[in-house]
Design a protein around this motif. Sequence first.
Motif, PDB file in Angstrom:
ATOM      1  N   LYS A   1    -100.230   6.365 -12.663  1.00 28.53           N
ATOM      2  CA  LYS A   1    -100.844   6.418 -11.328  1.00 28.53           C
ATOM      3  C   LYS A   1    -101.035   4.987 -10.845  1.00 28.53           C
ATOM      4  N   GLU A   2    -100.920   4.766  -9.552  1.00 26.45           N
ATOM      5  CA  GLU A   2    -101.124   3.402  -9.063  1.00 26.45           C
ATOM      6  C   GLU A   2    -102.598   3.064  -9.096  1.00 26.45           C
ATOM      7  N   GLY A   3    -102.881   1.888  -9.533  1.00 25.36           N
ATOM      8  CA  GLY A   3    -104.246   1.392  -9.607  1.00 25.36           C
ATOM      9  C   GLY A   3    -104.228  -0.075  -9.964  1.00 25.36           C
ATOM     10  N   VAL A   4    -105.401  -0.657  -9.995  1.00 20.96           N
ATOM     11  CA  VAL A   4    -105.551  -2.078 -10.274  1.00 20.96           C
ATOM     12  C   VAL A   4    -105.786  -2.287 -11.766  1.00 20.96           C
ATOM     13  N   VAL A   5    -105.132  -3.308 -12.302  1.00 22.64           N
ATOM     14  CA  VAL A   5    -105.371  -3.774 -13.665  1.00 22.64           C
ATOM     15  C   VAL A   5    -106.081  -5.119 -13.552  1.00 22.64           C
ATOM     16  N   SER A   6    -107.226  -5.247 -14.193  1.00 23.55           N
ATOM     17  CA  SER A   6    -107.929  -6.528 -14.235  1.00 23.55           C
ATOM     18  C   SER A   6    -107.655  -7.190 -15.572  1.00 23.55           C
TER      19      SER A   6
END
Length: 123
Positions: free
Chosen positions: A12-17
């Motif tokens: 799923k698209e999302g942010v990786v920190s």
Amino acid sequence: MFNENFMTVVGKEGVVSIVTCDDEGAHVVNTWNSYLAFPGENRILIPAFGMRKTQRKMEKNNNVLLTLGSKEVEGKMGPGTGYLIKATGIFKNSGPEFDLVKSNFSWANRVLEITVSEVKQTI
């Protein structure tokens, strides 16, 4: 190491920190779930163009934390889940890992190779 639920989140698209730290303190930079490649059981490849401060900190302390998640995947307590990854990292600008990343992301001038020691579901 990367279970089915984790890989569903990555899909799923999302942010990786990406969190690095040295004597001067912590630094956080972000990328996208869809940029991650998994060439082995405990490795993650991340294309890099900027991330210069991240690289400088990793040259002093190669420990790195990553977080990622998706509200679209069922978690421990309901909709949404996230993961904390403990790892070490190194930037490379040549070799098979770099070539793999460069073939998918022409803008990448380096690859951040992550060697994972722990993956923990947080929510």
